[in-house]
Motif scaffolding. Structure first.
Motif, PDB file in Angstrom:
ATOM      1  N   THR A  22       0.833  -1.205   0.000  1.00  0.00           N
ATOM      2  CA  THR A  22       0.000   0.000   0.000  1.00  0.00           C
ATOM      3  C   THR A  22       0.866   1.253   0.000  1.00  0.00           C
ATOM      4  O   THR A  22       0.649   2.176  -0.792  1.00  0.00           O
ATOM      5  N   LYS A  23       1.862   1.293   0.876  1.00  0.00           N
ATOM      6  CA  LYS A  23       2.733   2.471   0.950  1.00  0.00           C
ATOM      7  C   LYS A  23       3.544   2.661  -0.331  1.00  0.00           C
ATOM      8  O   LYS A  23       3.824   3.787  -0.731  1.00  0.00           O
ATOM      9  N   LEU A  24       3.899   1.570  -0.971  1.00  0.00           N
ATOM     10  CA  LEU A  24       4.676   1.662  -2.204  1.00  0.00           C
ATOM     11  C   LEU A  24       3.829   2.060  -3.407  1.00  0.00           C
ATOM     12  O   LEU A  24       4.326   2.718  -4.325  1.00  0.00           O
ATOM     13  N   SER A  25       2.569   1.679  -3.423  1.00  0.00           N
ATOM     14  CA  SER A  25       1.773   1.866  -4.634  1.00  0.00           C
ATOM     15  C   SER A  25       0.793   3.036  -4.586  1.00  0.00           C
ATOM     16  O   SER A  25       0.420   3.557  -5.638  1.00  0.00           O
ATOM     17  N   TYR A  26       0.362   3.460  -3.419  1.00  0.00           N
ATOM     18  CA  TYR A  26      -0.619   4.542  -3.334  1.00  0.00           C
ATOM     19  C   TYR A  26       0.059   5.903  -3.406  1.00  0.00           C
ATOM     20  O   TYR A  26       1.205   6.064  -2.973  1.00  0.00           O
ATOM     21  N   SER A  27      -0.681   6.871  -3.915  1.00  0.00           N
ATOM     22  CA  SER A  27      -0.177   8.248  -3.922  1.00  0.00           C
ATOM     23  C   SER A  27      -0.186   8.786  -2.496  1.00  0.00           C
ATOM     24  O   SER A  27      -0.871   8.258  -1.612  1.00  0.00           O
ATOM     25  N   ARG A  28       0.573   9.831  -2.288  1.00  0.00           N
ATOM     26  CA  ARG A  28       0.645  10.462  -0.968  1.00  0.00           C
ATOM     27  C   ARG A  28      -0.749  10.903  -0.505  1.00  0.00           C
ATOM     28  O   ARG A  28      -1.109  10.739   0.651  1.00  0.00           O
ATOM     29  N   GLU A  29      -1.532  11.455  -1.411  1.00  0.00           N
ATOM     30  CA  GLU A  29      -2.875  11.937  -1.074  1.00  0.00           C
ATOM     31  C   GLU A  29      -3.775  10.769  -0.652  1.00  0.00           C
ATOM     32  O   GLU A  29      -4.546  10.875   0.300  1.00  0.00           O
ATOM     33  N   ARG A  30      -3.686   9.679  -1.381  1.00  0.00           N
ATOM     34  CA  ARG A  30      -4.504   8.515  -1.052  1.00  0.00           C
ATOM     35  C   ARG A  30      -4.060   7.891   0.276  1.00  0.00           C
ATOM     36  O   ARG A  30      -4.891   7.442   1.066  1.00  0.00           O
ATOM     37  N   LEU A  31      -2.751   7.875   0.527  1.00  0.00           N
ATOM     38  CA  LEU A  31      -2.246   7.366   1.803  1.00  0.00           C
ATOM     39  C   LEU A  31      -2.710   8.243   2.961  1.00  0.00           C
ATOM     40  O   LEU A  31      -3.046   7.733   4.023  1.00  0.00           O
ATOM     41  N   HIS A  32      -2.726   9.557   2.744  1.00  0.00           N
ATOM     42  CA  HIS A  32      -3.108  10.477   3.819  1.00  0.00           C
ATOM     43  C   HIS A  32      -4.516  10.183   4.333  1.00  0.00           C
ATOM     44  O   HIS A  32      -4.777  10.305   5.530  1.00  0.00           O
ATOM     45  N   ALA A  33      -5.402   9.767   3.458  1.00  0.00           N
ATOM     46  CA  ALA A  33      -6.769   9.461   3.875  1.00  0.00           C
ATOM     47  C   ALA A  33      -6.808   8.310   4.886  1.00  0.00           C
ATOM     48  O   ALA A  33      -7.638   8.306   5.793  1.00  0.00           O
ATOM     49  N   GLN A  34      -5.888   7.336   4.732  1.00  0.00           N
ATOM     50  CA  GLN A  34      -5.834   6.180   5.632  1.00  0.00           C
ATOM     51  C   GLN A  34      -4.792   6.339   6.722  1.00  0.00           C
ATOM     52  O   GLN A  34      -4.926   5.765   7.801  1.00  0.00           O
ATOM     53  N   MET A  35      -3.734   7.068   6.419  1.00  0.00           N
ATOM     54  CA  MET A  35      -2.589   7.179   7.317  1.00  0.00           C
ATOM     55  C   MET A  35      -2.150   8.645   7.406  1.00  0.00           C
ATOM     56  O   MET A  35      -1.195   9.058   6.744  1.00  0.00           O
ATOM     57  N   PRO A  36      -2.821   9.440   8.220  1.00  0.00           N
ATOM     58  CA  PRO A  36      -2.489  10.868   8.271  1.00  0.00           C
ATOM     59  C   PRO A  36      -1.063  11.172   8.723  1.00  0.00           C
ATOM     60  O   PRO A  36      -0.546  12.254   8.466  1.00  0.00           O
ATOM     61  N   TRP A  37      -0.394  10.207   9.337  1.00  0.00           N
ATOM     62  CA  TRP A  37       0.981  10.412   9.791  1.00  0.00           C
ATOM     63  C   TRP A  37       1.934  10.663   8.635  1.00  0.00           C
ATOM     64  O   TRP A  37       3.037  11.179   8.849  1.00  0.00           O
ATOM     65  N   VAL A  38       1.545  10.334   7.404  1.00  0.00           N
ATOM     66  CA  VAL A  38       2.456  10.541   6.275  1.00  0.00           C
ATOM     67  C   VAL A  38       2.809  12.013   6.103  1.00  0.00           C
ATOM     68  O   VAL A  38       3.831  12.335   5.493  1.00  0.00           O
ATOM     69  N   ASP A  39       2.003  12.918   6.676  1.00  0.00           N
ATOM     70  CA  ASP A  39       2.321  14.342   6.597  1.00  0.00           C
ATOM     71  C   ASP A  39       3.637  14.669   7.286  1.00  0.00           C
ATOM     72  O   ASP A  39       4.278  15.666   6.953  1.00  0.00           O
ATOM     73  N   ASP A  40       4.039  13.839   8.239  1.00  0.00           N
ATOM     74  CA  ASP A  40       5.270  14.085   8.996  1.00  0.00           C
ATOM     75  C   ASP A  40       6.522  13.575   8.287  1.00  0.00           C
ATOM     76  O   ASP A  40       7.629  13.769   8.782  1.00  0.00           O
TER      77      ASP A  40
END
Length: 123
Positions: A22-40
């Motif tokens: 999931t982390k390798l294939s999803y865009s940052r925006e799509r990951l943010h919806a499930q994993m808001p920590w990616v902003d850090d």
């Protein structure tokens, strides 16, 4: 004990393979919806975490299953435990307490596999 180690390793591998892909294939925006920590973290860091999860999942199963370089299985499990310790730190800092119980469980499961395989509990 060997069966318990295989079950726990298999469950961990499934979780890490799924989250890593999931982390390798999803865009940052799509990951943010499930994993808001990616902003850090930078996009590169998130992708590297995903790659580490996929490699860890493979390392939990393949060496032990093939009987080749079996020392890599407890190393992979220990690395995944360290990854979870980092995840716990990030979630605690961000006050994302809903994730902490799962992260602690994954950490303890990875430690169980690391110790079990390193100490030969499955023999």
């Amino acid at each position: 004990m060997n069966l318990a180690l295989w079950i726990v390793a298999g469950l961990l591998a499934a979780v890490y393979l799924g989250t890593g892909i999931t982390k390798l294939s999803y865009s940052r925006e799509r990951l943010h919806a499930q994993m808001p920590w990616v902003d850090d973290f930078s996009t590169t860091s998130v992708k590297l975490i995903g790659a580490a999860e996929v490699l860890g999942a493979v390392g939990l199963i393949v060496p032990e299953a093939t009987g080749t370089a079996e020392v890599l299985t407890p190393i992979a499990a220990a690395c995944l435990a360290a990854l979870q310790a980092g995840a716990i730190s990030v979630h605690a800092r961000r006050h994302e307490t809903e994730n902490l119980a799962l992260n602690v469980f994954l950490l303890l499961a990875a430690v169980f596999v690391a110790l079990g395989r390193a100490l030969g509990w499955g023999v």
